[in-house]
Design a protein around this motif. Sequence first.
Motif, PDB file in Angstrom:
ATOM      1  N   VAL B  28       0.819  -1.198   0.000  1.00 10.41           N
ATOM      2  CA  VAL B  28       0.000   0.000   0.000  1.00 10.41           C
ATOM      3  C   VAL B  28       0.854   1.249   0.000  1.00 10.41           C
ATOM      4  O   VAL B  28       0.626   2.160  -0.775  1.00 10.41           O
ATOM      5  N   LYS B  29       1.879   1.239   0.851  1.00  9.92           N
ATOM      6  CA  LYS B  29       2.630   2.475   0.867  1.00  9.92           C
ATOM      7  C   LYS B  29       3.775   2.483  -0.126  1.00  9.92           C
ATOM      8  O   LYS B  29       3.988   3.475  -0.797  1.00  9.92           O
ATOM      9  N   GLY B  30       4.436   1.311  -0.269  1.00  8.69           N
ATOM     10  CA  GLY B  30       5.614   1.293  -1.136  1.00  8.69           C
ATOM     11  C   GLY B  30       5.251   1.585  -2.567  1.00  8.69           C
ATOM     12  O   GLY B  30       5.874   2.385  -3.249  1.00  8.69           O
ATOM     13  N   LEU B  31       4.166   0.896  -3.046  1.00  3.89           N
ATOM     14  CA  LEU B  31       3.796   1.071  -4.435  1.00  3.89           C
ATOM     15  C   LEU B  31       2.791   2.196  -4.609  1.00  3.89           C
ATOM     16  O   LEU B  31       2.486   2.588  -5.718  1.00  3.89           O
ATOM     17  N   ASN B  47       7.024   8.382  -0.950  1.00  2.91           N
ATOM     18  CA  ASN B  47       6.371   8.447   0.354  1.00  2.91           C
ATOM     19  C   ASN B  47       7.393   8.407   1.470  1.00  2.91           C
ATOM     20  O   ASN B  47       7.260   9.080   2.479  1.00  2.91           O
ATOM     21  N   TYR B  48       8.392   7.559   1.264  1.00  2.00           N
ATOM     22  CA  TYR B  48       9.414   7.417   2.311  1.00  2.00           C
ATOM     23  C   TYR B  48      10.269   8.658   2.423  1.00  2.00           C
ATOM     24  O   TYR B  48      10.563   9.128   3.517  1.00  2.00           O
ATOM     25  N   THR B  49      10.666   9.188   1.260  1.00  2.00           N
ATOM     26  CA  THR B  49      11.488  10.398   1.331  1.00  2.00           C
ATOM     27  C   THR B  49      10.665  11.528   1.936  1.00  2.00           C
ATOM     28  O   THR B  49      11.172  12.305   2.743  1.00  2.00           O
ATOM     29  N   ASP B  50       9.363  11.568   1.583  1.00  2.00           N
ATOM     30  CA  ASP B  50       8.498  12.580   2.193  1.00  2.00           C
ATOM     31  C   ASP B  50       8.458  12.415   3.704  1.00  2.00           C
ATOM     32  O   ASP B  50       8.614  13.381   4.444  1.00  2.00           O
ATOM     33  N   ALA B  51       8.236  11.160   4.110  1.00  2.00           N
ATOM     34  CA  ALA B  51       8.089  10.902   5.540  1.00  2.00           C
ATOM     35  C   ALA B  51       9.372  11.260   6.280  1.00  2.00           C
ATOM     36  O   ALA B  51       9.342  11.908   7.331  1.00  2.00           O
ATOM     37  N   GLU B 245      -2.782  11.038  12.581  1.00  2.00           N
ATOM     38  CA  GLU B 245      -3.210  12.301  11.983  1.00  2.00           C
ATOM     39  C   GLU B 245      -3.229  12.195  10.449  1.00  2.00           C
ATOM     40  O   GLU B 245      -4.192  12.579   9.801  1.00  2.00           O
ATOM     41  N   ASP B 246      -2.141  11.650   9.892  1.00  2.00           N
ATOM     42  CA  ASP B 246      -2.046  11.518   8.442  1.00  2.00           C
ATOM     43  C   ASP B 246      -3.143  10.610   7.902  1.00  2.00           C
ATOM     44  O   ASP B 246      -3.804  10.916   6.910  1.00  2.00           O
ATOM     45  N   ALA B 247      -3.325   9.456   8.572  1.00  5.98           N
ATOM     46  CA  ALA B 247      -4.205   8.444   8.015  1.00  5.98           C
ATOM     47  C   ALA B 247      -5.673   8.824   8.153  1.00  5.98           C
ATOM     48  O   ALA B 247      -6.449   8.632   7.219  1.00  5.98           O
ATOM     49  N   PHE B 248      -6.040   9.350   9.317  1.00  5.12           N
ATOM     50  CA  PHE B 248      -7.473   9.462   9.580  1.00  5.12           C
ATOM     51  C   PHE B 248      -7.990  10.890   9.646  1.00  5.12           C
ATOM     52  O   PHE B 248      -9.180  11.115   9.561  1.00  5.12           O
ATOM     53  N   VAL B 249      -7.112  11.852   9.810  1.00  6.03           N
ATOM     54  CA  VAL B 249      -7.581  13.221   9.804  1.00  6.03           C
ATOM     55  C   VAL B 249      -7.306  13.848   8.442  1.00  6.03           C
ATOM     56  O   VAL B 249      -8.186  14.424   7.812  1.00  6.03           O
ATOM     57  N   ARG B 250      -6.080  13.664   7.945  1.00  8.89           N
ATOM     58  CA  ARG B 250      -5.742  14.257   6.649  1.00  8.89           C
ATOM     59  C   ARG B 250      -6.031  13.318   5.493  1.00  8.89           C
ATOM     60  O   ARG B 250      -5.860  13.679   4.332  1.00  8.89           O
ATOM     61  N   ASN B 251      -6.471  12.086   5.829  1.00  8.02           N
ATOM     62  CA  ASN B 251      -6.834  11.110   4.809  1.00  8.02           C
ATOM     63  C   ASN B 251      -5.709  10.790   3.838  1.00  8.02           C
ATOM     64  O   ASN B 251      -5.947  10.547   2.659  1.00  8.02           O
ATOM     65  N   HIS B 254      -1.194   6.950   2.415  1.00  7.21           N
ATOM     66  CA  HIS B 254       0.111   6.527   1.900  1.00  7.21           C
ATOM     67  C   HIS B 254       1.262   7.058   2.739  1.00  7.21           C
ATOM     68  O   HIS B 254       2.167   6.321   3.106  1.00  7.21           O
ATOM     69  N   THR B 255       1.215   8.330   3.049  1.00  4.08           N
ATOM     70  CA  THR B 255       2.257   8.883   3.911  1.00  4.08           C
ATOM     71  C   THR B 255       2.212   8.234   5.286  1.00  4.08           C
ATOM     72  O   THR B 255       3.241   7.883   5.860  1.00  4.08           O
ATOM     73  N   ALA B 256       0.969   8.055   5.790  1.00  2.00           N
ATOM     74  CA  ALA B 256       0.817   7.434   7.104  1.00  2.00           C
ATOM     75  C   ALA B 256       1.459   6.055   7.111  1.00  2.00           C
ATOM     76  O   ALA B 256       2.199   5.697   8.032  1.00  2.00           O
ATOM     77  N   ALA B 257       1.189   5.285   6.054  1.00  2.00           N
ATOM     78  CA  ALA B 257       1.709   3.930   5.998  1.00  2.00           C
ATOM     79  C   ALA B 257       3.227   3.943   5.918  1.00  2.00           C
ATOM     80  O   ALA B 257       3.900   3.145   6.582  1.00  2.00           O
ATOM     81  N   ALA B 258       3.764   4.851   5.112  1.00  2.00           N
ATOM     82  CA  ALA B 258       5.223   4.930   5.008  1.00  2.00           C
ATOM     83  C   ALA B 258       5.824   5.260   6.374  1.00  2.00           C
ATOM     84  O   ALA B 258       6.819   4.659   6.790  1.00  2.00           O
TER      85      ALA B 258
END
Lengths: 291, 288
Positions: B28-31, B47-51, B245-251, B254-258
């Motif tokens: 989910v996050k990698g791809l 996503n990883y570099t962002d995170a 926050e990333d996953a459930f507030v900002r929806n 992908h970033t959340a998962a990374a």
Amino acid sequence: MTATLSAPLPPTPRAPRRIAALPTAALFLGALYCLLPVAWVLIAATKSGRELFSTFTFLPGTGFTENLADLSAYRDGVYWQWMGNSALYAGLGALLSTAVSALAGYALAVYRFRGREAVFNVLLTGVLMPPVILAVPQYLLLAEANLTDTHLSVLLPSILSPYGVYLARVYASAAVPKDVVEAGRTDGSGEWRIFRSLALPMMLPGLVTVFLFQFVAIWNNFLLPYIMLGDDEKFPVTLGLFTLLQQGASSPALYTLVITGALLAIVPLIVLFLVIQRFWSLDLLSGAVKS
Amino acid sequence: MPATALFLLFFALPVCHALYLSLRRVEVKGLGLGSGAREEVWAGLSNYTDALTDSELVAGALRVLGYGLIVVPTMLGLALVFALMLDADRVRGRSFTRLAIFLPYAVPGVIAALLWGFLYLPDISPFHHVLRELGLPEPDLLDGGPLYVALANIAVWGGTGFNMIVIYTALRAIPAEVYEAARLDGCSQLQIALRIKIPMVAPSLVLTFFFSVIATLQVFSEPTTLKPLTNSVPTTWSPLMKVYEDAFVRNDIHTAAATAVVIAAVTLVLSFGFLRIAGSRTRQGETR
């Protein structure tokens, strides 16, 4: 070779010539520190909303029955529903989890099969992997199965506990002698029967620990229901109190409800602890370091 | 044996499920794949570099580091001291104090944070009351530097008893002959504690240290609970709170998962590195 798995014995009463003052004082200070918030909530729950902010903290108030009635009346008794949910999640979840742990731990301890070490290593990774990290993927998975915001979404992820399996394995290998299993086989008993009538009774004290451990872990869990649930009628009591506190920030009148609710929520666990602490084989928790 | 297969199935199935979950998360996050009507494209490692370059995450990690530097030594130090005191000769009130110190373990983290949160509130707190009476300055426990202490105190309160029991159990397992020998050699209680007891319980200290570090990395419910009581706990106070926050507030799943993968990776690397060091130091050949 095998570890001693009995509960620590109470200190034998020998006539003490003199009390070791310093260690005793330190321990009582520690006990005071640990009991302070509990004593506080006990007293604070007796205060009415006005008394909470105006009277000295450790002075009992006059509003306990009123607070209790207010709490029960809040949104048609949703608080008791939260308690019921917590009991359901923790009770059923711990029971299922213990059953799975017993089976898996027993299998890992008694049978030699290909990939056993691999399975065990995966398990160890599971112990090290914080379960909360799994919560987000679990949410995605359950969302796909349309199970989020149901009781099952909190119950299902609680069932497999790598730590429970690990404890059960440690305990099974210490408590179930290989000879007994062998003897059962020579007598022609099936494996299932050996497990049920021979091994299970031997593992019982350890399984009580696993059950209690899981019960506390699920009762205390916050993140999983926080992520999974949206409908507050399915909340466990921890999440319910949290939302109540959040609302309390804008209307401090709810604070007394939060405090009374917090008291009622810790009472069952403390009673549970006091009643069954004698059955806890706590040294099992440190089973990983047995010498 | 048919039963073996059954047990294996019973056991392997959940493990595979866990594996599936873990693979899925990576996918989910990698791809950058996911469900939903939005068009999703290959994201690579972005996503990883962002995170990893996210200043909020770095700030959160630093906060947790500071918090951990207070919690872990204080909690384990207290646990060790209490365990040694419990194990000392001629101590009174042993079973009562042991139970009392262990009791907070039964209190859910959220409720512990809630209780202490109220005890920190200036209008309610007995500490503020006493300070006011004495005419001393009243620090705001829910802001700035004291906030770390306030949060750490909750963790120490909740965790000391459990660690104490683990260490105490190890102390009880030391054979009495060891003490006899030491006493014959003229060791004092303090010397016995320092030279014999502490080295002999080193494996449990390692274990408790290890659990404490892992617990610290995932701190979530306590700061989240204190949030409504103060304005100084941001929604991304700890890395896990940022994931939420990333996953459930900002929806932004992908970033959340990374971020979650990064936290998990850090945890695992720390864990295995730690186990390796501990394993080579204690030379235990069992269970691995």
